[in-house]
Design a protein around this motif. Structure first.
Motif, mmCIF file in Angstrom:
data_model
loop_
_atom_site.group_PDB
_atom_site.id
_atom_site.type_symbol
_atom_site.label_atom_id
_atom_site.label_comp_id
_atom_site.label_asym_id
_atom_site.label_seq_id
_atom_site.Cartn_x
_atom_site.Cartn_y
_atom_site.Cartn_z
ATOM 1 N N SER A 87 -6.917 -21.870 -46.156
ATOM 2 C CA SER A 87 -5.823 -21.100 -45.554
ATOM 3 C C SER A 87 -6.436 -20.085 -44.595
ATOM 4 O O SER A 87 -6.672 -18.933 -44.950
ATOM 5 C CB SER A 87 -4.993 -20.405 -46.630
ATOM 6 O OG SER A 87 -4.443 -21.338 -47.534
ATOM 7 N N HIS A 95 -6.789 -18.679 -40.257
ATOM 8 C CA HIS A 95 -6.123 -18.669 -38.958
ATOM 9 C C HIS A 95 -6.941 -17.879 -37.946
ATOM 10 O O HIS A 95 -7.803 -17.078 -38.310
ATOM 11 C CB HIS A 95 -4.708 -18.093 -39.047
ATOM 12 C CG HIS A 95 -4.648 -16.635 -39.367
ATOM 13 N ND1 HIS A 95 -4.482 -16.148 -40.646
ATOM 14 C CD2 HIS A 95 -4.726 -15.520 -38.576
ATOM 15 C CE1 HIS A 95 -4.458 -14.837 -40.636
ATOM 16 N NE2 HIS A 95 -4.598 -14.407 -39.377
ATOM 17 N N TRP A 102 -2.976 -21.921 -37.529
ATOM 18 C CA TRP A 102 -3.638 -22.115 -38.807
ATOM 19 C C TRP A 102 -4.761 -23.152 -38.746
ATOM 20 O O TRP A 102 -4.686 -24.133 -38.002
ATOM 21 C CB TRP A 102 -2.622 -22.567 -39.850
ATOM 22 C CG TRP A 102 -1.703 -21.482 -40.309
ATOM 23 C CD1 TRP A 102 -1.617 -20.195 -39.836
ATOM 24 C CD2 TRP A 102 -0.715 -21.579 -41.337
ATOM 25 N NE1 TRP A 102 -0.663 -19.494 -40.506
ATOM 26 C CE2 TRP A 102 -0.087 -20.315 -41.439
ATOM 27 C CE3 TRP A 102 -0.307 -22.601 -42.177
ATOM 28 C CZ2 TRP A 102 0.944 -20.055 -42.347
ATOM 29 C CZ3 TRP A 102 0.708 -22.354 -43.092
ATOM 30 C CH2 TRP A 102 1.322 -21.091 -43.166
ATOM 31 N N LYS A 132 0.889 -24.980 -39.443
ATOM 32 C CA LYS A 132 2.044 -24.095 -39.664
ATOM 33 C C LYS A 132 3.374 -24.869 -39.721
ATOM 34 O O LYS A 132 4.312 -24.421 -40.386
ATOM 35 C CB LYS A 132 2.090 -23.034 -38.567
ATOM 36 C CG LYS A 132 3.235 -22.037 -38.678
ATOM 37 C CD LYS A 132 3.130 -21.138 -39.889
ATOM 38 C CE LYS A 132 4.223 -20.075 -39.875
ATOM 39 N NZ LYS A 132 4.171 -19.179 -41.038
#
Length: 375
Positions: A164, A166, A321, A371
């Motif tokens: 996870s 970004h 992401w 995303k």
């Protein structure tokens, strides 16, 4: 009734607690209950109106279920909502041993406090077969959710956290560079969601499943996903930005380099929550250093156009992401000091895999963890 409004509540391990689909009126009550976590800058009435608008979208009109945890001894219509969540049926792909199957799955939206533990215990088994009658195996082999309370809580119920991360760039004036062009909804449909793009995804999954053991899965990046995300921003723009034209520019691309991105605008309670999210990138992997350089420069031009769009809408940043190495290089062209952020609490991508029970191995790899899959 809503749990917080009554003086005494059953224990979380009570055998009388059950998870059931909400009635229409109970769905509205659960929306009110969850509004503190999810409504953002909208008032409650407008938030309910938005949720009803989203329910009408093609992605959710037949596939969304509002679940409520209640006491089975209470009659329908007067039940106390102890906890609630939503599940979204989604189209997915599963690759294993060189074969790619079309499968169904669920995405889960949970604001989740109070009786969340009991609710998830019930949900983890219920969703395996919910609305899966037409599936070859009669069940979903995986489900996804995005946690805003860290990596540990949902993991205890089988939703394992995945990468996870970004990258973010500040909003800025300047526009796109080179041969960057704006994409409207019809351009996204023809350049990002066409059959060639989806066929390449199938080929990618198939090739990956031949090279390594373990299943490979992906949420199908169909047009309905983007329309749902756009419905959120268009609703907000109509209610809160009626003085300006609707947000019709939905992304940017470069035809020569064959690279495209789709975005949407998120409006939050605080300025830092106003973000232009890039939902999806589409491009072909380069085969030579020259092709790579051309692609990186095209990506950088598209990102500059995204920064301009964010600036025009008073958004704080542009984010996307789990960037690939190529996208990290493109960000480096614009901001050499940009740092890859690994999220530890918010929007943690999580996946629950049950394919091992069906001979598909204990390991699973999530492709296109971008995303657009968020719900």
């Amino acid at each position: 009734m809503i749990a917080k409004d009554i003086p005494s509540l059953p224990m979380g391990d009570s055998p009388d607690l059950i998870l059931v689909p909400a009635t229409p009126s109970e769905r509205i009550a659960s929306i009110k209950l969850n509004s503190i976590a999810w409504k953002g800058p909208l008032d409650i009435d407008t938030y309910i109106e938005r949720e009803n608008h989203l329910l009408e979208q093609r992605l959710t009109c037949d596939g969304l279920t509002c679940w409520i945890l209640v006491d089975r001894t209470e009659p329908e219509g007067t039940r106390t909502i102890l906890s609630s969540c939503e599940s979204y049926r989604k189209k997915a792909l599963l690759a294993h041993d060189g074969k790619v199957d079309d499968v169904g799955t669920h995405g889960i939206g949970i604001p989740g406090k109070g009786y969340a533990k009991r609710m998830l215990e019930e949900l983890s088994t219920k969703l395996d077969t919910w609305k899966m009658e037409k599936e070859a195996r009669g069940r979903a082999l995986f489900t996804i959710l995005f946690s805003d309370i860290g990596k540990k809580f949902y993991a205890q119920f089988g939703w394992r956290p995945f990468v996870s991360s970004h990258l973010a760039l500040p909003a800025a004036e300047g526009g796109g560079a080179g041969k960057t062009r704006e994409l409207y909804a019809k351009d996204v449909e023809s350049n990002v969601c066409n059959e060639v793009v989806l066929a390449k995804l199938r080929d990618q999954l198939q090739a990956a499943s031949r090279k390594s053991t373990g299943a490979k899965v992906a949420i199908v990046p169909d047009y309905d996903h983007f329309v749902w995300h756009w419905a959120r921003e268009e609703f907000f723009a109509e209610k809160k930005c009626s003085h300006r034209s609707p947000p019709v520019i939905k992304g940017a691309g470069n035809d020569d380099a064959r690279v495209y991105c789709v975005w949407n605008r998120n409006f939050g309670e605080e300025p830092e929550d106003n973000v232009l999210y890039i939902l999806r990138w589409v491009y072909d992997e380069p085969t030579t250093p020259e092709e790579e350089q051309k692609l990186v420069q095209a990506m950088a031009g598209i990102l500059k156009r995204a920064q301009q769009e964010a600036h025009e809408w008073n958004l704080n940043t542009v984010e996307f992401w789990n960037p690939t190495p190529l996208l990290q290089k493109a960000v480096g062209v614009l901001d050499p000091d940009a740092q890859l952020v690994h999220r530890e609490k918010s929007s943690i991508s999580s996946l629950r895999w049950t394919g091992a029970e069906y001979g598909l191995g204990k390991d699973v790899e999530w492709f296109l963890n971008e995303k657009y899959t968020w719900c």
